[in-house]
Design an enzyme around this catalytic site. Structure first.
Site, PDB file in Angstrom:
ATOM      1  N   HIS A  32      47.918  33.873  49.631  1.00  0.00           N
ATOM      2  CA  HIS A  32      49.252  34.155  49.368  1.00  0.00           C
ATOM      3  C   HIS A  32      49.471  35.441  50.445  1.00  0.00           C
ATOM      4  CE1 HIS A  32      49.581  31.642  45.758  1.00  0.00           C
ATOM      5  NE2 HIS A  32      50.861  32.078  45.695  1.00  0.00           N
ATOM      6  N   LYS A  46      47.255  29.319  35.309  1.00  0.00           N
ATOM      7  CA  LYS A  46      46.969  29.574  33.947  1.00  0.00           C
ATOM      8  C   LYS A  46      47.191  31.128  33.593  1.00  0.00           C
ATOM      9  CE  LYS A  46      42.231  31.469  34.194  1.00  0.00           C
ATOM     10  NZ  LYS A  46      42.236  32.769  33.500  1.00  0.00           N
TER      11      LYS A  46
END
Lengths: 194, 280
Positions: free
Chosen positions: A37, A105
């Site tokens: 990222h 998650k």
């Protein structure tokens, strides 16, 4: 409701999904976590072109454990990592790319707005790496291996990948925030009793 | 087994111990997860618990790690004062970690804290983390607990005022709410109360090694019930199973302090032990 979706995902595919629905995905997904990222943002800032396309993409927050065979890579285990660490870096990437689904998650705080009308957050059972590995049929390629095995971008072909729970839908409903708000109310009540 | 174990056999056994810990959960943990699945009424939570149980089966049957976060290796070693290995135990344990990382394989997780450079074999400065305890006898017991970051990152420590013992439960609840689904509930909560800043954390981690079916006292049960009343549920998606057990370990502390550590463990409460040496 239960849905079985095929990549590349279209806007219509995800607009029908509601928080709490169960989804299975087949096709191509890309792993990306903290370092990937950061590099995407860094390259975009410099105006450089990414070596992979994020249009219609499914991003999987995962740092897989891979084994190199003579000619290829094999998945040993590949469960989801904590999405919360990518919360800040995700909205700016969503601004410039039509990412359709993010799998991870634990949910993502403050991301529901950036997902609106374009993307969904799908929760995959944390720690279920052996199950996930069974559903990953092929390692298509890998980018940025210099970031290390967990942080590299792995392009994977999956079949019926799931069960994934729609955690944040494209209308802004966020199960994780709702659960947290409820829990805070319970805590307030407990405090008053004491 | 003689206490004159060879270095090679010791390394082999510890590497095998790591394999066992990564692939197979202790029976008490699987039991607690099965019971949670049977008890749970929330359908989403039930689907998550079923996925976990299925994952446990696949890992065991295929001999692969149950989670891709194979953790960093935390060892607890109880060294008998009459156990004489004749070689450097710590170096041998490090070698076993390197060997297991390559063989199983394990994900290389150990990095320099500042440069973030990965050592590639799960060893490095101060890692594997080995806690030594000296006990009477001719045996060496080695326990390994691979600890993943998802749950470790959500753990917390607070130095309370000595008169604030009544606020401990609240601190645990706040910690669990703040963690939400991130540490992969259903959780095990290890609490270390007392000692010092670092001792409390150590006690909390040791408390995670308690079998889950160990009877809880009233204090522990009170915290567990309150945690489960929060409704965070499996993976933070809602439901009644946020934690499976709460275990507390205490130590005397300074009259002016009250350290409290909450170590959070994900559903994959991995640990395994082996004993070397003769009984008497």
């Amino acid at each position: 409701m239960e849905y079985h979706l095929q990549t590349p995902l279209k806007r219509e595919d995800i607009e029908k999904l509601n928080a709490g629905d169960i989804v299975y995905i087949s096709g191509e997904i890309l792993t990306a976590r903290d370092e990937a990222h950061a590099r995407i943002l860094e390259m975009e800032e410099k105006g450089e072109k990414l070596p992979f396309s994020l249009e219609g993409a499914v991003i999987y927050h995962c740092g897989p454990l891979m084994q190199q065979t003579e000619s290829d890579w094999e998945v040993v285990s590949a469960g989801p990592t904590t999405s919360g660490r990518m919360s800040k870096m995700t909205p700016p990437i969503l601004k410039t790319h039509e990412i359709r689904a993010i799998i991870g998650k634990g949910g993502m705080k403050g991301v529901a707005d950036a997902l609106k009308n374009r993307c969904v957050y799908l929760a995959y059972t944390g720690g279920c790496a052996a199950l996930a590995a069974e559903l990953i049929k092929e390692v298509k390629t890998v980018h940025w291996l210099d970031l290390g095995m967990p942080e590299a971008v792995w392009v994977l072909r999956v079949k019926e990948f799931g069960p994934l729970i729609v955690g944040i839908d494209s209308k802004g409903k966020d199960i994780f925030t709702e659960v947290r708000e409820k829990a805070e109310k319970v805590l307030e009540k407990l405090d008053k009793q004491n | 087994m003689s206490s004159k174990i060879s270095r090679e056999n010791f390394i082999r056994s510890v590497a095998d111990l790591l394999r066992k810990a990564e692939i197979e959960l202790p029976d008490d943990v699987v039991d607690a997860l099965r019971k949670a699945e049977a008890r749970e009424e929330n359908e989403v939570a039930k689907s998550q618990l079923r996925a976990i149980l299925k994952n446990i089966e696949i890992a065991k049957n295929h001999g692969v790690p149950m989670c891709q976060d194979t953790g960093i290796m935390i060892f607890f070693a109880e060294l008998g004062t009459e156990f004489q290995p004749g070689f450097d135990l710590e170096a041998a344990i490090r070698n076993a970690v390197t060997l297991a990382t390559m063989e199983i394989p394990l994900r290389p997780n150990a990095v320099d804290p500042l440069t973030r450079k990965n050592s590639g074999d799960n060893t490095g400065a101060g890692i594997p983390d080995i806690h030594w305890k000296f006990v009477p006898g001719k045996q060496l017991k080695v326990t390994v607990a691979p600890k993943g970051a998802g749950s470790e990152n959500m753990s917390a420590l607070r130095m309370f005022n000595p008169t604030e013992a009544g606020s401990i439960k609240n601190f645990v609840l706040e910690t669990v709410i703040n963690a939400g689904g991130m540490p992969c509930p259903p959780l095990t909560l290890g609490l270390g109360i007392g000692g010092s800043f670092d001792k409390a954390a150590r006690l909390a981690k040791e408390a995670l090694l308690e079998p889950l079916d160990t009877p809880m006292n009233e204090f522990e049960k009170g915290i567990l019930d309150a945690v489960n009343s929060l409704g965070i549920g499996c993976m933070g998606l809602g439901g009644s199973t946020t934690a499976l057990a709460v275990h507390v370990k205490t130590a005397h502390c300074h009259t002016a302090s009250l350290p409290v550590a909450v170590n959070i463990q994900c559903w994959a409460n991995r640990h395994a032990s082996i004993v070397f040496g003769e009984e008497k």
